[in-house]
Design an enzyme around this catalytic site. Structure first.
Site, PDB file in Angstrom:
ATOM      1  N   GLU A  81      -1.889  15.604   6.394  1.00 18.04           N
ATOM      2  CA  GLU A  81      -1.561  17.009   6.645  1.00 18.04           C
ATOM      3  C   GLU A  81      -1.326  17.709   5.310  1.00 18.04           C
ATOM      4  OE1 GLU A  81       2.531  17.773   8.132  1.00 18.04           O
ATOM      5  OE2 GLU A  81       2.407  15.674   8.732  1.00 18.04           O
ATOM      6  N   CYS A 113       2.144  14.560  11.544  1.00 20.24           N
ATOM      7  CA  CYS A 113       2.334  13.128  11.271  1.00 20.24           C
ATOM      8  C   CYS A 113       1.617  12.231  12.272  1.00 20.24           C
ATOM      9  CB  CYS A 113       3.817  12.779  11.290  1.00 20.24           C
ATOM     10  SG  CYS A 113       4.771  13.720  10.125  1.00 20.24           S
ATOM     11  N   THR A 156      14.495  15.297   2.737  1.00 25.20           N
ATOM     12  CA  THR A 156      13.624  14.488   3.597  1.00 25.20           C
ATOM     13  C   THR A 156      12.167  14.546   3.119  1.00 25.20           C
ATOM     14  OG1 THR A 156      13.276  16.274   5.212  1.00 25.20           O
ATOM     15  CG2 THR A 156      15.141  14.816   5.590  1.00 25.20           C
ATOM     16  N   HIS A 247       8.239   6.651  14.150  1.00 26.68           N
ATOM     17  CA  HIS A 247       7.969   7.602  13.070  1.00 26.68           C
ATOM     18  C   HIS A 247       9.321   7.956  12.442  1.00 26.68           C
ATOM     19  CE1 HIS A 247       6.781  10.982  10.717  1.00 26.68           C
ATOM     20  NE2 HIS A 247       7.472  11.833  11.466  1.00 26.68           N
ATOM     21  N   ASN A 296       9.983  10.617   3.767  1.00 30.37           N
ATOM     22  CA  ASN A 296       8.967  10.892   4.781  1.00 30.37           C
ATOM     23  C   ASN A 296       7.579  10.825   4.144  1.00 30.37           C
ATOM     24  OD1 ASN A 296       7.619  11.621   7.081  1.00 30.37           O
ATOM     25  ND2 ASN A 296       8.666  13.570   7.385  1.00 30.37           N
ATOM     26  N   SER A 329       4.502  16.735  14.602  1.00 25.76           N
ATOM     27  CA  SER A 329       4.999  18.051  14.998  1.00 25.76           C
ATOM     28  C   SER A 329       3.877  18.895  15.543  1.00 25.76           C
ATOM     29  CB  SER A 329       5.634  18.738  13.790  1.00 25.76           C
ATOM     30  OG  SER A 329       6.913  18.209  13.563  1.00 25.76           O
TER      31      SER A 329
HETATM   32  P1  HMG Z   1      20.860  19.608   7.888  1.00 23.18           P
HETATM   33  O1  HMG Z   1      21.188  20.970   8.278  1.00 23.18           O
HETATM   34  O2  HMG Z   1      20.749  19.293   6.461  1.00 23.18           O
HETATM   35  O3  HMG Z   1      21.885  18.556   8.327  1.00 23.18           O
HETATM   36  O4  HMG Z   1      19.491  19.251   8.638  1.00 23.18           O
HETATM   37  P2  HMG Z   1      22.919  18.447   9.581  1.00 23.18           P
HETATM   38  O5  HMG Z   1      23.986  19.448   9.432  1.00 23.18           O
HETATM   39  O6  HMG Z   1      22.161  18.367  10.883  1.00 23.18           O
HETATM   40  O7  HMG Z   1      23.493  17.028   9.209  1.00 23.18           O
HETATM   41  C1  HMG Z   1      22.680  15.906   9.285  1.00 23.18           C
HETATM   42  C2  HMG Z   1      23.546  14.745   9.759  1.00 23.18           C
HETATM   43  O8  HMG Z   1      24.501  14.450   8.728  1.00 23.18           O
HETATM   44  C3  HMG Z   1      24.362  15.069  11.020  1.00 23.18           C
HETATM   45  O9  HMG Z   1      24.388  13.880  11.779  1.00 23.18           O
HETATM   46  C4  HMG Z   1      25.739  15.376  10.460  1.00 23.18           C
HETATM   47  O10 HMG Z   1      26.774  15.150  11.388  1.00 23.18           O
HETATM   48  C5  HMG Z   1      25.800  14.404   9.296  1.00 23.18           C
HETATM   49  P3  HMG Z   1      23.943  13.929  13.330  1.00 23.18           P
HETATM   50  O11 HMG Z   1      24.830  14.894  13.997  1.00 23.18           O
HETATM   51  O12 HMG Z   1      22.507  14.405  13.315  1.00 23.18           O
HETATM   52  O13 HMG Z   1      24.067  12.511  13.765  1.00 23.18           O
HETATM   53  N1  HMG Z   1      26.769  14.770   8.251  1.00 23.18           N
HETATM   54  C6  HMG Z   1      27.559  13.900   7.620  1.00 23.18           C
HETATM   55  N2  HMG Z   1      27.694  12.563   7.769  1.00 23.18           N
HETATM   56  C7  HMG Z   1      28.598  11.946   6.951  1.00 23.18           C
HETATM   57  N3  HMG Z   1      29.355  12.600   6.024  1.00 23.18           N
HETATM   58  C8  HMG Z   1      29.236  13.933   5.857  1.00 23.18           C
HETATM   59  C9  HMG Z   1      28.302  14.644   6.674  1.00 23.18           C
HETATM   60  N4  HMG Z   1      27.929  15.935   6.767  1.00 23.18           N
HETATM   61  C10 HMG Z   1      26.992  16.006   7.732  1.00 23.18           C
HETATM   62  N5  HMG Z   1      29.975  14.562   4.924  1.00 23.18           N
HETATM   63  C11 HMG Z   1      17.489  18.097   9.140  1.00 23.18           C
HETATM   64  C12 HMG Z   1      18.971  17.955   8.813  1.00 23.18           C
HETATM   65  C13 HMG Z   1      16.936  16.738   9.493  1.00 23.18           C
HETATM   66  C14 HMG Z   1      17.325  19.036  10.327  1.00 23.18           C
HETATM   67  C15 HMG Z   1      16.773  18.676   7.877  1.00 23.18           C
HETATM   68  O14 HMG Z   1      16.839  17.741   6.838  1.00 23.18           O
HETATM   69  C16 HMG Z   1      15.313  19.011   8.142  1.00 23.18           C
HETATM   70  O15 HMG Z   1      15.002  20.107   8.608  1.00 23.18           O
HETATM   71  N6  HMG Z   1      14.370  18.056   7.816  1.00 23.18           N
HETATM   72  C17 HMG Z   1      12.935  18.266   8.035  1.00 23.18           C
HETATM   73  C18 HMG Z   1      12.551  18.202   9.511  1.00 23.18           C
HETATM   74  C19 HMG Z   1      12.598  16.806  10.094  1.00 23.18           C
HETATM   75  O16 HMG Z   1      12.573  15.819   9.392  1.00 23.18           O
HETATM   76  N7  HMG Z   1      12.619  16.742  11.449  1.00 23.18           N
HETATM   77  C20 HMG Z   1      12.604  15.463  12.133  1.00 23.18           C
HETATM   78  C21 HMG Z   1      11.889  15.522  13.496  1.00 23.18           C
HETATM   79  S1  HMG Z   1      10.293  16.298  13.388  1.00 23.18           S
HETATM   80  C22 HMG Z   1       9.264  15.086  12.678  1.00 23.18           C
HETATM   81  O17 HMG Z   1       9.626  13.962  12.562  1.00 23.18           O
HETATM   82  C23 HMG Z   1       7.929  15.545  12.184  1.00 23.18           C
HETATM   83  C24 HMG Z   1       7.787  15.652  10.679  1.00 23.18           C
HETATM   84  O18 HMG Z   1       7.707  14.352  10.117  1.00 23.18           O
HETATM   85  C25 HMG Z   1       6.556  16.502  10.308  1.00 23.18           C
HETATM   86  C26 HMG Z   1       5.215  16.125  10.924  1.00 23.18           C
HETATM   87  O19 HMG Z   1       5.065  15.746  12.056  1.00 23.18           O
HETATM   88  O20 HMG Z   1       4.240  16.356  10.197  1.00 23.18           O
HETATM   89  C27 HMG Z   1       8.968  16.343  10.041  1.00 23.18           C
END
Ligand code: HMG
Length: 408
Positions: A81, A113, A156, A247, A296, A329
């Site tokens: 991609e 992906c 990520t 994945h 990733n 996605s």
């Molecule tokens: P974010 O806003 O950085 O983080 O987004 P958050 O606030 O959701 O926190 C992440 C986790 O850390 C949470 O745990 C928090 O509680 C924890 P959860 O509730 O999820 O279990 N946390 C802590 N833990 C310990 N100590 C602390 C602390 N603070 C918070 N102090 C997000 C995270 C993954 C959304 C962001 O990084 C993102 O947008 N990433 C890109 C999208 C992605 O990877 N999506 C995954 C599904 S889609 C997919 O897999 C397809 C993809 O590969 C693309 C394709 O298909 O081509 C992405």
């Protein structure tokens, strides 16, 4: 006829960014990254690596194992991609760089992906149909995951490529001839044509992934029952599978997915779900070792987990079945199963993934930001970092790749 994955080759950029350094630079608690996301390092592509050079290096490392030859390839598929051109496919660069014969069908696949799995399934069907005429398919999944600097998704990112020989009488993973699929149009992650970095609705993307897992597993169960729709009363899915590979955009996503699978299966059967923590520790977590240090790799992510399982524990899994979940996605997802073939350890022993991870050099945050801003414009790798192929330059909008060692 038994069809599946006969060999795996992996290539990773030679540079890695420790995520504690990025967390400090961005003012984010490191526990959020190590515990909240489960991530420790991400692979960073230098300016002389793009999706084509990563893919060519992964395929060259596979051929260098000495058990397959470019002359045997009748289907060459490149899943990415992060393509380098809107019209000219990455696959045709590989076709020349690797010396693949001209009577080979070749094209590039895109569905976020998921495209790596689309390639594996197309290749398996090509062999089952008889069109292969005894030849093998080479499927290469290759990507550089990029999000805007300073964004929450920045942690990520990652980069890498996995090449797979799909053939009759495979020596690594024999695919079961059924799988479950789920597709639905969602805007969870996308990259408009003029942008280098992806856009993402992060939390929504996690929900889309989990819903797609439910859908793909339900379809798998229906297919296993010889029906096209509806539920059945077969035993909960993780039973009978020695490992589950998901994945893995970040390792905690695999934990969320496994927990969701156990909960859904528990609801369906009315049985108390297996202990999620215990099941995750045995069936899932050990196979996330490479993803923790690479990040990733989009299309390659699932197959990096498979490569790590093969690299670390193939002999332990010989004769056992595993489950694999691929998500792209947008979205399309597939759940499928297969058996690790007796004798697989001899083939897996040539992947060398642990050594590849160890050989990397750590970047500072400043070096990473310079690479990220520059993008893949070409260059000359330092001697010790030169692989089989690199992007030398982009001239008149044409990409010029140079070949190095590994084979002819
Ligand atoms: P974010 O806003 O950085 O983080 O987004 P958050 O606030 O959701 O926190 C992440 C986790 O850390 C949470 O745990 C928090 O509680 C924890 P959860 O509730 O999820 O279990 N946390 C802590 N833990 C310990 N100590 C602390 C602390 N603070 C918070 N102090 C997000 C995270 C993954 C959304 C962001 O990084 C993102 O947008 N990433 C890109 C999208 C992605 O990877 N999506 C995954 C599904 S889609 C997919 O897999 C397809 C993809 O590969 C693309 C394709 O298909 O081509 C992405």
């Amino acid at each position: 006829m038994t069809v599946g994955i006969d060999q795996i080759g992996v290539y990773l950029p030679r540079y890695a960014l420790p995520l504690e350094a990025l967390a400090a630079a961005r003012g984010v608690p490191v526990e959020k990254i190590h515990v909240g996301l489960g991530a420790y390092q991400m692979a960073i592509a230098p300016p002389w690596e793009d999706a084509v050079s990563l893919a060519a290096n992964a395929a060259a490392r596979l051929f260098a194992q000495g058990q397959a030859h470019p002359g045997e390839i009748g289907l060459l598929l490149v899943a990415t991609e992060t393509a380098v051109d809107h019209a000219k496919p990455a696959s045709i660069f590989l076709h020349e760089l690797l010396g693949i014969p001209s009577n080979c069908r070749t094209f590039e696949l895109k569905h976020a992906c998921y495209a790596g799995t689309a390639g594996v399934m197309i290749a398996a069907d090509w062999i089952r149909s008889g069109a292969a005429r005894g030849r093998k398919a080479l499927v290469v999944a290759t990507d550089i995951a990029r999000y805007p600097l300073q964004s929450s998704a920045e942690f990520t990112q990652g980069a890498g490529a996995v090449s797979l020989i799909v053939s009759e009488r495979p020596r690594l993973l024999a695919l079961d001839p059924l799988s479950g699929v789920f597709a639905r149009n969602v805007y969870d992650f996308w990259r408009p044509l003029d942008r280098r970095e992806a856009l993402v609705d992060g939390k929504f993307s996690v929900d889309c992934y989990l819903d797609a897992l439910d859908g793909a597993v339900a379809d798998y169960r229906a297919a296993a029952n010889g029906r096209h729709n509806g539920e059945d009363s077969s035993q909960p899915l993780p039973a009978g599978l020695a490992a589950l590979l998901y994945h893995t955009p970040f390792p905690k996503m695999a934990y969320k997915a496994h927990r969701r699978l156990l909960e859904s299966e528990g609801r369906r059967t009315g049985e108390t779900p297996a202990d999620a923590e215990e099941s995750y520790a045995v069936q899932v977590e050990p196979w996330l070792g490479a993803a923790r240090g690479v990040g990733n790799t989009y299309t390659a992510s699932l197959y990096l987990c498979l490569a790590w399982l093969a690299d670390q524990a193939a002999s332990r899994f010989e004769g056992k079945r595993i489950g694999l979940f691929s998500y792209g996605s947008g979205c399309c997802a597939e759940f499928f199963t297969g058996g690790i073939v007796p004798g697989a350890a001899a083939v897996a022993g040539r992947i060398g993934l642990a050594a590849l991870l160890q050989a990397r050099r750590e970047l500072s945050v400043e070096e990473y930001e310079t690479f990220a801003r520059d993008g893949a414009h070409g260059g000359t790798p330092p001697g010790e970092d030169a692989g089989f192929c690199h992007l030398a330059a982009v001239r008149d909008d044409k990409r010029i790749y140079e070949r190095g060692r590994y084979f002819g």
